[in-house]
Design a protein around this motif. Structure first.
Motif, mmCIF file in Angstrom:
data_model
loop_
_atom_site.group_PDB
_atom_site.id
_atom_site.type_symbol
_atom_site.label_atom_id
_atom_site.label_comp_id
_atom_site.label_asym_id
_atom_site.label_seq_id
_atom_site.Cartn_x
_atom_site.Cartn_y
_atom_site.Cartn_z
ATOM 1 N N GLU A 106 -24.440 -3.108 -49.955
ATOM 2 C CA GLU A 106 -25.192 -2.103 -49.221
ATOM 3 C C GLU A 106 -25.537 -2.586 -47.802
ATOM 4 O OE1 GLU A 106 -25.723 -1.535 -53.550
ATOM 5 O OE2 GLU A 106 -26.012 -3.255 -52.205
ATOM 6 N N ARG A 107 -25.901 -3.851 -47.679
ATOM 7 C CA ARG A 107 -26.264 -4.360 -46.354
ATOM 8 C C ARG A 107 -25.033 -4.456 -45.448
ATOM 9 N NH1 ARG A 107 -30.152 -9.550 -45.431
ATOM 10 N NH2 ARG A 107 -28.381 -10.732 -46.236
ATOM 11 N N VAL A 108 -23.899 -4.878 -46.013
ATOM 12 C CA VAL A 108 -22.657 -4.918 -45.253
ATOM 13 C C VAL A 108 -22.311 -3.518 -44.747
ATOM 14 C CG1 VAL A 108 -20.176 -5.331 -45.396
ATOM 15 C CG2 VAL A 108 -21.761 -6.949 -46.443
ATOM 16 N N ALA A 109 -22.470 -2.520 -45.610
ATOM 17 C CA ALA A 109 -22.175 -1.140 -45.213
ATOM 18 C C ALA A 109 -23.043 -0.711 -44.041
ATOM 19 C CB ALA A 109 -22.379 -0.210 -46.403
ATOM 20 N N ALA A 110 -24.311 -1.129 -44.037
ATOM 21 C CA ALA A 110 -25.211 -0.779 -42.928
ATOM 22 C C ALA A 110 -24.765 -1.450 -41.634
ATOM 23 C CB ALA A 110 -26.641 -1.183 -43.277
ATOM 24 N N TRP A 111 -24.340 -2.723 -41.699
ATOM 25 C CA TRP A 111 -23.837 -3.405 -40.496
ATOM 26 C C TRP A 111 -22.652 -2.643 -39.911
ATOM 27 C CZ3 TRP A 111 -23.198 -9.178 -42.359
ATOM 28 C CH2 TRP A 111 -24.447 -9.680 -42.765
ATOM 29 N N VAL A 112 -21.725 -2.302 -40.791
ATOM 30 C CA VAL A 112 -20.491 -1.651 -40.358
ATOM 31 C C VAL A 112 -20.796 -0.297 -39.714
ATOM 32 C CG1 VAL A 112 -18.387 -0.549 -41.228
ATOM 33 C CG2 VAL A 112 -19.005 -2.854 -41.990
ATOM 34 N N ALA A 113 -21.737 0.433 -40.293
ATOM 35 C CA ALA A 113 -22.072 1.758 -39.762
ATOM 36 C C ALA A 113 -22.637 1.680 -38.356
ATOM 37 C CB ALA A 113 -23.062 2.448 -40.689
ATOM 38 N N SER A 114 -23.334 0.577 -38.035
ATOM 39 C CA SER A 114 -23.996 0.468 -36.733
ATOM 40 C C SER A 114 -23.152 -0.248 -35.686
ATOM 41 C CB SER A 114 -25.335 -0.264 -36.895
ATOM 42 O OG SER A 114 -25.128 -1.611 -37.323
ATOM 43 N N GLN A 115 -21.917 -0.626 -36.021
ATOM 44 C CA GLN A 115 -21.092 -1.339 -35.043
ATOM 45 C C GLN A 115 -20.749 -0.430 -33.863
ATOM 46 O OE1 GLN A 115 -16.883 -2.103 -36.170
ATOM 47 N NE2 GLN A 115 -17.319 -0.895 -38.001
ATOM 48 N N PRO A 116 -20.710 -0.960 -32.648
ATOM 49 C CA PRO A 116 -20.341 -0.138 -31.492
ATOM 50 C C PRO A 116 -18.841 0.156 -31.492
ATOM 51 C CG PRO A 116 -20.619 -2.425 -30.833
ATOM 52 C CD PRO A 116 -21.017 -2.354 -32.283
ATOM 53 N N VAL A 117 -18.466 1.346 -31.012
ATOM 54 C CA VAL A 117 -17.045 1.702 -30.971
ATOM 55 C C VAL A 117 -16.588 2.120 -29.578
ATOM 56 C CG1 VAL A 117 -16.944 2.348 -33.401
ATOM 57 C CG2 VAL A 117 -17.515 4.079 -31.698
ATOM 58 N N THR A 118 -17.529 2.307 -28.651
ATOM 59 C CA THR A 118 -17.169 2.611 -27.266
ATOM 60 C C THR A 118 -17.941 1.667 -26.351
ATOM 61 O OG1 THR A 118 -18.956 4.222 -26.929
ATOM 62 C CG2 THR A 118 -16.870 5.059 -27.832
ATOM 63 N N LEU A 119 -17.478 1.552 -25.107
ATOM 64 C CA LEU A 119 -18.135 0.654 -24.162
ATOM 65 C C LEU A 119 -19.563 1.093 -23.888
ATOM 66 C CD1 LEU A 119 -17.561 -1.892 -22.565
ATOM 67 C CD2 LEU A 119 -16.747 -0.470 -20.669
ATOM 68 N N ALA A 120 -19.805 2.396 -23.878
ATOM 69 C CA ALA A 120 -21.172 2.888 -23.678
ATOM 70 C C ALA A 120 -22.089 2.426 -24.802
ATOM 71 C CB ALA A 120 -21.173 4.416 -23.587
ATOM 72 N N GLU A 121 -21.596 2.424 -26.035
ATOM 73 C CA GLU A 121 -22.405 1.962 -27.169
ATOM 74 C C GLU A 121 -22.610 0.455 -27.107
ATOM 75 O OE1 GLU A 121 -20.480 3.335 -30.685
ATOM 76 O OE2 GLU A 121 -20.643 5.444 -30.137
ATOM 77 N N VAL A 122 -21.624 -0.271 -26.621
ATOM 78 C CA VAL A 122 -21.767 -1.724 -26.457
ATOM 79 C C VAL A 122 -22.907 -2.041 -25.498
ATOM 80 C CG1 VAL A 122 -20.658 -3.756 -25.444
ATOM 81 C CG2 VAL A 122 -19.379 -2.302 -27.030
ATOM 82 N N ARG A 123 -22.995 -1.261 -24.426
ATOM 83 C CA ARG A 123 -24.005 -1.531 -23.393
ATOM 84 C C ARG A 123 -25.386 -1.029 -23.766
ATOM 85 N NH1 ARG A 123 -19.809 0.558 -18.782
ATOM 86 N NH2 ARG A 123 -18.938 -1.472 -18.171
ATOM 87 N N ALA A 124 -25.489 -0.131 -24.739
ATOM 88 C CA ALA A 124 -26.770 0.500 -25.063
ATOM 89 C C ALA A 124 -27.754 -0.502 -25.649
ATOM 90 C CB ALA A 124 -26.545 1.647 -26.044
ATOM 91 N N PRO A 125 -29.029 -0.457 -25.227
ATOM 92 C CA PRO A 125 -30.046 -1.346 -25.824
ATOM 93 C C PRO A 125 -30.350 -0.928 -27.252
ATOM 94 C CG PRO A 125 -31.066 0.220 -24.323
ATOM 95 C CD PRO A 125 -29.581 0.419 -24.195
#
Length: 379
Positions: A237-256
């Motif tokens: 369950e915790r792994v699934a939560a990590w995966v769901a929150s991973q960034p997929v665009t550069l804008a998401e990478v930069r977001a605080p």
């Protein structure tokens, strides 16, 4: 092997009595205080199977020591020695932690030995269950990644990159528990299998405002699809939560975003977030060094993980996204899009790895009929 026991008590004569009565039966270590016991636990390469602590000690109580021990060595089975006057504190320690047993003072050697044998058996069962779980999951994950390689080479290539960079970060930082992190690295891109390779090729490396919004929405949905698939597996369950929150665009990478807490995964989650963010940044067109500088502005991405990731990325033999002309196509390149002639005929499908004959054929078409360029490849 596996019978290491730590005895903690502030009275030297009690520790001496333990040594005499338990000599030859167990691999025994002692400490005169809670801080000394924690220091010994941190300083050993072979974790203690069992820890026995006096309840009332100056400076740090037995309950405080065992609470600290859970952070340093969560698999160590815990026992408390308690006097009747300390019963209230002992009950609180039982309720607040993973206490296996408590013994009252004075404790006869035979009673202590029975408790230690039971605690050692409990530790053996815990370790056996964990080993079985990790080996079963590891085997199942490897089968899934092999199927991914056959069904969706682009998703498999990214999984290979994320896994290699994660392994490099683990080697550099030595986090306490890595099995969830390794599984996240191997399964985190499984949702990409539902995204056509041509959609991935259209989105990756293209400015968001220039991408077809339907294609972008489909691509952005792959972490949630991964979460839905991984979340069906017990204990992930915790792994699934990590995966769901991973960034997929550069804008998401930069977001605080909020920093990872110990409860959400701590260092392991930070490593996964940082590695996936680095891969996204590079796939978006940033040079590896530039990606590190960009990501370092966000406290979500630790400098030590970024350093390990970029070193591995530059040294590992990984498939990386590139754009080439038809005459530059070489053996071993993986197509990240269909190769189409200028007249509209499809020559090679996305995901195919070029053989020598195919590469020669494509170069001839590029020089003669012409092909649509540039061509997105993984090489």
């Amino acid at each position: 092997m596996g019978r290491r026991i730590l005895m903690v008590d502030d009275e030297p004569h009690i520790l001496d009595a333990f040594r005499r009565s338990l000599h030859g039966r167990y691999e025994l270590d002692t400490a005169n205080s809670g801080p000394e016991g924690l220091a010994k636990t941190r300083g050993t390469a072979r974790p203690y199977a069992v820890a026995v602590s006096d309840m009332r000690m100056p400076g740090m109580s037995g309950a405080e020591f065992l609470a600290g021990l859970r952070e340093v060595s969560p698999d160590t089975v815990q026992i408390i020695l308690s006097g009747q006057a300390e019963l209230t504190d002992t009950i609180a320690a039982v309720n607040d932690g993973n206490l296996f047993r408590f013994l009252t003072k004075p404790c006869e050697p035979a009673e202590l030995s029975r408790a230690l044998d039971a605690a050692l058996e409990q530790h053996r069962l815990l370790m056996s269950e964990r080993e079985l779980l990790e080996r079963t999951l590891d085997g199942a994950v490897k089968v899934l990644t092999e199927l991914m390689a056959a069904a969706h080479p682009v998703a498999a290539a990214r999984t290979g990159t994320v896994t290699a960079l994660t392994d490099a970060a683990i080697s550099a930082l030595h986090p306490k528990d890595t099995w969830e992190l390794r599984i996240a690295a191997m399964l985190g891109q499984v949702g990409l299998m539902a995204v056509p390779a041509e959609v991935i090729a259209q989105v990756v490396g293209t400015a968001v405002e220039d991408v077809d919004q339907d294609a972008l929405a489909m691509y952005r949905g792959h972490p949630q699809l991964s979460r839905a698939l991984i979340g069906r597996i017990p204990r992930l369950e915790r792994v699934a939560a990590w995966v769901a929150s991973q960034p997929v665009t550069l804008a998401e990478v930069r977001a605080p975003t909020p920093l990872a807490t110990e409860e959400s995964g701590g260092v392991a989650k930070q490593i996964y977030e940082t590695v996936t963010a680095f891969v996204v940044a590079v796939e978006s067109g940033l040079a590896p060094g530039t990606a590190v500088v960009e990501l370092a502005k966000n406290p979500r991405y630790p400098a030590a993980v970024l350093d390990a990731a970029v070193r591995a990325y530059l040294s590992e033999d990984l498939r990386r996204p590139r754009q080439v002309k038809g005459k530059e196509l070489l053996v071993g390149m993986m197509m990240n899009q269909d190769v189409v002639t200028s007249t509209g005929m499809t020559l090679v499908r996305s995901g195919e790895v070029l053989t020598e004959s195919t590469a020669i054929r494509l170069r001839h078409f590029a020089e003669g009929v012409g092909v649509v360029e540039p061509i997105n490849v993984l090489a």
